[in-house]
Scaffold this motif. Structure first.
Motif, mmCIF file in Angstrom:
data_model
loop_
_atom_site.group_PDB
_atom_site.id
_atom_site.type_symbol
_atom_site.label_atom_id
_atom_site.label_comp_id
_atom_site.label_asym_id
_atom_site.label_seq_id
_atom_site.Cartn_x
_atom_site.Cartn_y
_atom_site.Cartn_z
ATOM 1 N N ASP A 38 -1.211 16.025 -2.798
ATOM 2 C CA ASP A 38 -0.427 15.182 -1.885
ATOM 3 C C ASP A 38 -1.316 14.183 -1.160
ATOM 4 O O ASP A 38 -0.943 13.023 -0.979
ATOM 5 N N GLY A 39 -2.511 14.614 -0.759
ATOM 6 C CA GLY A 39 -3.452 13.723 -0.078
ATOM 7 C C GLY A 39 -3.921 12.598 -0.987
ATOM 8 O O GLY A 39 -3.992 11.437 -0.562
ATOM 9 N N LEU A 40 -4.221 12.936 -2.230
ATOM 10 C CA LEU A 40 -4.640 11.906 -3.191
ATOM 11 C C LEU A 40 -3.514 10.912 -3.470
ATOM 12 O O LEU A 40 -3.763 9.707 -3.586
ATOM 13 N N ILE A 41 -2.297 11.409 -3.573
ATOM 14 C CA ILE A 41 -1.156 10.522 -3.817
ATOM 15 C C ILE A 41 -0.981 9.567 -2.645
ATOM 16 O O ILE A 41 -0.795 8.358 -2.838
ATOM 17 N N ALA A 42 -1.062 10.105 -1.433
ATOM 18 C CA ALA A 42 -0.930 9.246 -0.241
ATOM 19 C C ALA A 42 -2.028 8.184 -0.223
ATOM 20 O O ALA A 42 -1.769 7.002 0.063
ATOM 21 N N GLU A 43 -3.249 8.592 -0.557
ATOM 22 C CA GLU A 43 -4.372 7.656 -0.600
ATOM 23 C C GLU A 43 -4.153 6.594 -1.681
ATOM 24 O O GLU A 43 -4.412 5.401 -1.467
ATOM 25 N N ALA A 44 -3.665 7.026 -2.847
ATOM 26 C CA ALA A 44 -3.422 6.089 -3.955
ATOM 27 C C ALA A 44 -2.371 5.052 -3.577
ATOM 28 O O ALA A 44 -2.532 3.859 -3.862
ATOM 29 N N ILE A 45 -1.301 5.498 -2.941
ATOM 30 C CA ILE A 45 -0.234 4.571 -2.538
ATOM 31 C C ILE A 45 -0.778 3.572 -1.513
ATOM 32 O O ILE A 45 -0.510 2.370 -1.595
ATOM 33 N N LYS A 46 -1.588 4.068 -0.593
ATOM 34 C CA LYS A 46 -2.194 3.200 0.429
ATOM 35 C C LYS A 46 -3.148 2.187 -0.216
ATOM 36 O O LYS A 46 -3.092 0.990 0.075
ATOM 37 N N GLU A 47 -4.025 2.675 -1.100
ATOM 38 C CA GLU A 47 -5.029 1.820 -1.741
ATOM 39 C C GLU A 47 -4.407 0.751 -2.644
ATOM 40 O O GLU A 47 -4.922 -0.355 -2.749
ATOM 41 N N THR A 48 -3.321 1.109 -3.332
ATOM 42 C CA THR A 48 -2.693 0.163 -4.273
ATOM 43 C C THR A 48 -1.587 -0.658 -3.603
ATOM 44 O O THR A 48 -1.009 -1.521 -4.244
ATOM 45 N N HIS A 49 -1.307 -0.371 -2.342
ATOM 46 C CA HIS A 49 -0.257 -1.069 -1.585
ATOM 47 C C HIS A 49 1.096 -0.970 -2.284
ATOM 48 O O HIS A 49 1.896 -1.908 -2.230
ATOM 49 N N ALA A 50 1.351 0.165 -2.938
ATOM 50 C CA ALA A 50 2.601 0.356 -3.668
ATOM 51 C C ALA A 50 3.745 0.624 -2.690
ATOM 52 O O ALA A 50 3.589 1.375 -1.730
ATOM 53 N N THR A 51 4.864 -0.017 -2.962
ATOM 54 C CA THR A 51 6.038 0.161 -2.101
ATOM 55 C C THR A 51 7.288 0.527 -2.887
ATOM 56 O O THR A 51 8.298 0.878 -2.289
ATOM 57 N N SER A 52 7.224 0.420 -4.215
ATOM 58 C CA SER A 52 8.399 0.743 -5.021
ATOM 59 C C SER A 52 7.982 1.366 -6.348
ATOM 60 O O SER A 52 6.811 1.339 -6.718
ATOM 61 N N ALA A 53 8.976 1.888 -7.059
ATOM 62 C CA ALA A 53 8.723 2.542 -8.342
ATOM 63 C C ALA A 53 8.127 1.573 -9.371
ATOM 64 O O ALA A 53 7.472 2.006 -10.323
ATOM 65 N N LYS A 54 8.315 0.277 -9.157
ATOM 66 C CA LYS A 54 7.756 -0.718 -10.081
ATOM 67 C C LYS A 54 6.225 -0.654 -10.102
ATOM 68 O O LYS A 54 5.608 -1.035 -11.082
ATOM 69 N N GLU A 55 5.649 -0.185 -9.004
ATOM 70 C CA GLU A 55 4.191 -0.132 -8.901
ATOM 71 C C GLU A 55 3.621 1.242 -9.237
ATOM 72 O O GLU A 55 2.450 1.508 -9.006
ATOM 73 N N MET A 56 4.438 2.086 -9.812
ATOM 74 C CA MET A 56 4.020 3.438 -10.148
ATOM 75 C C MET A 56 2.827 3.432 -11.115
ATOM 76 O O MET A 56 1.920 4.255 -10.991
ATOM 77 N N GLY A 57 2.809 2.495 -12.045
ATOM 78 C CA GLY A 57 1.715 2.406 -13.019
ATOM 79 C C GLY A 57 0.369 2.218 -12.355
ATOM 80 O O GLY A 57 -0.617 2.874 -12.728
ATOM 81 N N SER A 58 0.307 1.356 -11.357
ATOM 82 C CA SER A 58 -0.972 1.110 -10.685
ATOM 83 C C SER A 58 -1.392 2.339 -9.874
ATOM 84 O O SER A 58 -2.576 2.654 -9.784
ATOM 85 N N VAL A 59 -0.427 3.040 -9.285
ATOM 86 C CA VAL A 59 -0.738 4.261 -8.532
ATOM 87 C C VAL A 59 -1.283 5.323 -9.488
ATOM 88 O O VAL A 59 -2.312 5.962 -9.214
ATOM 89 N N MET A 60 -0.631 5.511 -10.629
ATOM 90 C CA MET A 60 -1.075 6.514 -11.598
ATOM 91 C C MET A 60 -2.440 6.141 -12.184
ATOM 92 O O MET A 60 -3.274 7.015 -12.424
ATOM 93 N N LYS A 61 -2.683 4.849 -12.373
ATOM 94 C CA LYS A 61 -3.969 4.399 -12.900
ATOM 95 C C LYS A 61 -5.082 4.755 -11.908
ATOM 96 O O LYS A 61 -6.173 5.153 -12.297
#
Length: 152
Positions: free
Chosen positions: A104-127
């Motif tokens: 959960d901590g890594l996911i939160a960090e990934a979303i913050k780092e990639t500035h993801a706000t929607s499911a469209k940016e899921m690829g960059s978060v997973m990368k």
């Protein structure tokens, strides 16, 4: 200096041979054969990286888990138990699994780092996440958590 994953596997093969642990030796030889086959696929004189070996072992474990489920459904508990014992040996070479809190901590960090706000940016978060969770967390679980947080 710590041993590489490949060196640890090779050392364990020698130890198993010396101590007469036939089942363990067989499993480790199977793992080495998979590693060598993957290296051959990669190209002449190719060596696998630690991450590639971990990924290969994770794939073997996934297939074995599926086999256990199939054997159990088919009433072949003997074969399911054999797969489980092989999985125990392979897991010895996997990195320490991440806890739910760490994931959960890594996911939160990934979303913050990639500035993801929607499911469209899921690829960059997973990368961003994949190298940090490889072999330490089930990517399907991580993906589902990311999708839920991004509203997908």
């Amino acid at each position: 200096m710590s041993l590489s994953l490949l060196e640890r596997i090779q050392s364990d093969i020698k130890d198993s041979l010396r101590s007469g642990q036939k089942e363990r030796l067989s499993i480790l030889r199977m793992v080495m054969a998979q590693i060598k086959n993957k290296a051959i696929e990669k190209g002449r004189d190719a060596q696998l990286t630690e991450d590639e070996i971990v990924d290969l072992l994770a794939g073997m474990l996934r297939k074995m888990e599926e086999s256990v489920a199939q054997f159990t459904m088919g009433g072949r508990e003997d074969l399911a138990e054999k797969e489980r014992s092989e999985m125990v040996v392979i897991r010895e070479f996997m990195p320490e699994p991440l806890s739910v809190e760490q994931i959960d901590g890594l996911i939160a960090e990934a979303i913050k780092e990639t500035h993801a706000t929607s499911a469209k940016e899921m690829g960059s978060v997973m990368k961003w996440l994949t190298p940090k969770t490889m072999g330490r967390a089930d990517n399907r679980v991580v993906s589902q958590k990311v999708k839920a947080l991004l509203g997908g």
